[in-house]
Each structure stands twice: as structure tokens, then as C-alpha cells.
Design a protein around this motif. Structure first.
Motif, PDB file in Angstrom:
ATOM      1  N   LYS A 216       0.848  -1.182   0.000  1.00  0.00           N
ATOM      2  CA  LYS A 216       0.000   0.000   0.000  1.00  0.00           C
ATOM      3  C   LYS A 216       0.892   1.243   0.000  1.00  0.00           C
ATOM      4  O   LYS A 216       2.091   1.177   0.294  1.00  0.00           O
ATOM      5  CB  LYS A 216      -0.911   0.013   1.226  1.00  0.00           C
ATOM      6  N   LYS A 218       0.974   3.614   2.109  1.00  0.00           N
ATOM      7  CA  LYS A 218       1.524   3.860   3.450  1.00  0.00           C
ATOM      8  C   LYS A 218       2.786   3.023   3.689  1.00  0.00           C
ATOM      9  O   LYS A 218       3.715   3.464   4.367  1.00  0.00           O
ATOM     10  CB  LYS A 218       0.479   3.575   4.519  1.00  0.00           C
ATOM     11  N   ASP A 219       2.807   1.797   3.133  1.00  0.00           N
ATOM     12  CA  ASP A 219       3.986   0.942   3.298  1.00  0.00           C
ATOM     13  C   ASP A 219       5.198   1.563   2.597  1.00  0.00           C
ATOM     14  O   ASP A 219       6.326   1.516   3.115  1.00  0.00           O
ATOM     15  CB  ASP A 219       3.714  -0.444   2.716  1.00  0.00           C
ATOM     16  N   LEU A 221       5.607   4.760   2.051  1.00  0.00           N
ATOM     17  CA  LEU A 221       5.999   5.944   2.815  1.00  0.00           C
ATOM     18  C   LEU A 221       6.844   5.566   4.029  1.00  0.00           C
ATOM     19  O   LEU A 221       7.818   6.250   4.365  1.00  0.00           O
ATOM     20  CB  LEU A 221       4.760   6.718   3.249  1.00  0.00           C
ATOM     21  N   VAL A 222       6.476   4.478   4.680  1.00  0.00           N
ATOM     22  CA  VAL A 222       7.258   4.005   5.821  1.00  0.00           C
ATOM     23  C   VAL A 222       8.660   3.608   5.375  1.00  0.00           C
ATOM     24  O   VAL A 222       9.667   3.959   6.026  1.00  0.00           O
ATOM     25  CB  VAL A 222       6.550   2.809   6.504  1.00  0.00           C
ATOM     26  N   ILE A 260      -4.104   6.495   1.480  1.00  0.00           N
ATOM     27  CA  ILE A 260      -2.779   5.889   1.590  1.00  0.00           C
ATOM     28  C   ILE A 260      -2.820   4.550   2.320  1.00  0.00           C
ATOM     29  O   ILE A 260      -1.894   3.744   2.192  1.00  0.00           O
ATOM     30  CB  ILE A 260      -1.789   6.846   2.289  1.00  0.00           C
ATOM     31  N   HIS A 261      -3.861   4.299   3.078  1.00  0.00           N
ATOM     32  CA  HIS A 261      -3.968   3.045   3.823  1.00  0.00           C
ATOM     33  C   HIS A 261      -4.540   1.908   2.980  1.00  0.00           C
ATOM     34  O   HIS A 261      -4.299   0.742   3.280  1.00  0.00           O
ATOM     35  CB  HIS A 261      -4.836   3.245   5.070  1.00  0.00           C
TER      36      HIS A 261
END
Length: 321
Positions: A216, A218-219, A221-222, A260-261
Motif C-alpha cells: 500500500k 503507506k507501506d 511511505l514508511v 494511503i492506507h
């Protein structure tokens, strides 16, 4: 009050004229000097006294850095043991504006006994040194820039320029390349631009930002936050590169209705991104990044598998930028 500007201009005009006069001395003797140094199986040893010695040191350094192994020997030290550095395979470039410098003339018989070839660089073709040498390179000037005609000025400038002419002529004859030049200049920004490759500076292994295409947003971005490069590579199940997501991509999607999730990274990534190979020069990568206005590159192997990543900060830290 003295007109310092006019006095300085007079010096420059006189020395420019001295350089212009050198072209008449690019003759058969100059060519023979080049041939002796080109065919030298040992080293070109430069010898000079006083101001000629200072110029000789620079000439030796220029020769050495452009493909002609060379070093400077002070004639005074030469008479007290340093002549042991000279062998029959060497060529000795002796520099004396008058051609009558005692310290230089004193070692000529020993050089001849050793069997080394001798090149004389003087301002007087009729001088003792010129006559004793195997060939003579003339650097005669019509006048010194010094108003007293005493301080070596135009003569040392002419000698320096003639030394450059010898070095560059030999450089071209040897087919000396930028890569060759880099090997003798590993330090500083010049050496880094000519030698440093992406393999030397890229982030790899655990420092390489990578997510799968199933990730995803968010992944991604992390991962970008953890690795700190402002980007992440996206790979398929075979670990082949399929896309790239950067800080710039993030800014562009802020106004879009993106979750984003829940949304997949593949919906916002850049497909078929520009890549590089690990043997690419860092300077070459810098030009590509500047031309394409991008801040980073993914480095891939021959199977299109990401093996590294780098950005402008890496180039800055390495000294290339």
C-alpha cells in the motif's frame, strides 16, 4: 605616484611577446627532444638551478601527471649522491637560461658516462650546455620583463610554456586519456569525478529502499522514511523493478482523492523509471540527474533487479557535486 597598472601591463606585454616568439623554436630539435622522451625506457629527470629549478619542478610534475614518468633532481644534491637515481635508460632534461650554470655543467660528464640521453633547454644555442647535449630546445627571449634585465621573468615564462608544449605533445602521442589522467589524480574533486562510480557510493542491501507491488502507499511511505533517500523502488514477485515512488510523487498526489492506507503503490508509482548501472561514473549520473531534473536513481543489474540507490546528497557527500 607610480603608475602600477601601466607597469604591470608592460610586464604582461613583454611576456606575451616572449611566448609568441617561441613558435620559431618548435623545430627539428624540439621534435628530437620529444622522440627521446617518448622512447625513454626509464624516467625523464629534470635538472635546473635557482629559478630554472623551480620551473623544472613544475615541468617534471606536469610530465609525470600526463603520462611521462618524471621527477626533479636538484643539481647541487645530484653532485652529492642523487646522481645515483639516474640510469642509462633515463633522459635528463637540463634547464639553464644561460647554458653556463656551473652546478648543471658539473654533472654533465657523469651523465654522459652513465649513458643517459641529455636534452638542454636554454636561451643560448651557442652555450656550453647546448653544445654538450644530445639535442637543444631553445627558449631564447628578446628581453626580460624586469626593467634591469636581471631577474628571470620572460625567460622563466618561456621555459614554462615550452615545458607544457613538450608535455602535451607527448600526452597526445601516447594516446593519454582522461581515465589515465584520473589514475595519477585520485585525490580531490577532479579524481573523484574521473574515478568514482555508483558502486562506490550507492546504498545497497538493507539500506536499499524497496517494497513489493502488493504494498500500500503507506507501506512505501514508511520504507522511504526508514531509508531516508526520498524514494523507494517497487519490485514484482521476481524482484524485478516495475516502478519508482518519490517525494515528488507524494507531493503530486496530495490533492488527489487517495487513501494511503488502502490504495496500492502501483496506482501512483512511476512505471519504467530511469535507472543506472553500478559501473557508471558518478559524474555521469550527476549529469543525467541534472538534465532530467530528478533527485535520485535506482541502480539495477543486468536482470533489472534493484541492487542500489543514490541521490544528490550522496553525490554531495562524495565530493562529485
Amino acid at each position: 605616484m607610480k603608475n602600477f597598472k601601466q607597469l604591470a601591463l608592460n610586464v604582461i606585454n613583454i611576456e606575451q611577446q616572449a611566448i609568441a616568439e617561441l613558435s620559431q623554436y618548435i623545430d627539428d630539435d624540439f621534435a628530437k627532444a620529444c622522440e627521446l622522451m617518448f622512447n625513454c625506457r626509464g624516467r625523464v629527470i629534470v635538472i635546473g638551478m635557482g629559478k630554472s629549478g623551480h620551473i623544472g619542478g613544475k615541468i617534471a610534475a606536469t610530465l609525470a601527471s600526463t603520462g611521462t614518468p618524471s621527477f626533479f633532481v636538484h643539481p647541487g644534491e645530484a653532485s652529492h649522491g642523487d646522481l645515483g637515481m639516474v640510469t642509462v635508460d633515463d633522459v635528463v632534461l637540463t634547464i639553464s637560461n644561460s647554458g653556463e650554470t656551473g652546478e648543471v655543467l658539473a654533472i654533465i660528464p657523469v651523465l654522459k658516462r652513465i649513458g643517459a640521453k641529455i636534452i638542454a633547454m636554454t636561451g643560448k644555442p651557442e652555450s656550453t650546455l647546448a653544445k654538450l647535449a644530445d639535442t637543444h630546445v631553445c627558449v631564447k627571449v628578446s628581453q626580460e620583463a624586469c626593467p634591469l634585465g636581471l631577474a628571470p621573468t620572460s625567460s622563466t615564462t618561456a621555459t614554462l610554456v615550452m615545458g607544457d608544449a613538450l608535455a602535451v605533445a607527448l600526452l597526445n602521442a601516447r594516446g593519454f586519456t582522461a581515465d589515465d589522467f584520473a589514475l595519477s589524480h585520485p585525490g580531490g574533486s577532479l579524481g573523484k569525478r574521473l574515478l568514482l562510480r555508483l558502486a562506490d557510493i550507492m546504498h545497497k542491501d538493507d539500506r536499499l529502499p524497496t517494497v513489493t507491488e502488493a504494498a500500500k502507499i503507506k507501506d512505501a511511505l514508511v520504507e522511504m522514511s526508514l531509508k531516508g533517500l526520498g524514494m523507494t523502488a517497487i519490485v514484482d514477485v521476481n524482484k524485478s523493478l516495475v516502478g519508482l515512488f518519490t517525494d515528488g510523487d507524494l507531493r503530486r498526489i496530495l490533492d488527489a482523492e487517495i487513501n494511503i492506507h488502502q490504495d496500492s503503490i502501483t496506482s501512483v508509482m512511476t512505471r519504467n523509471p530511469l535507472v543506472a548501472k553500478q559501473d557508471m561514473l558518478a559524474a555521469e549520473a550527476l549529469k543525467i540527474m541534472e538534465d532530467k531534473k530528478i533527485n535520485g536513481l535506482i541502480i539495477v543489474d543486468d536482470n533489472n533487479h534493484p541492487i542500489g540507490a543514490m541521490n544528490m546528497h550522496d553525490l554531495l557527500k562524495s565530493g562529485v557535486l
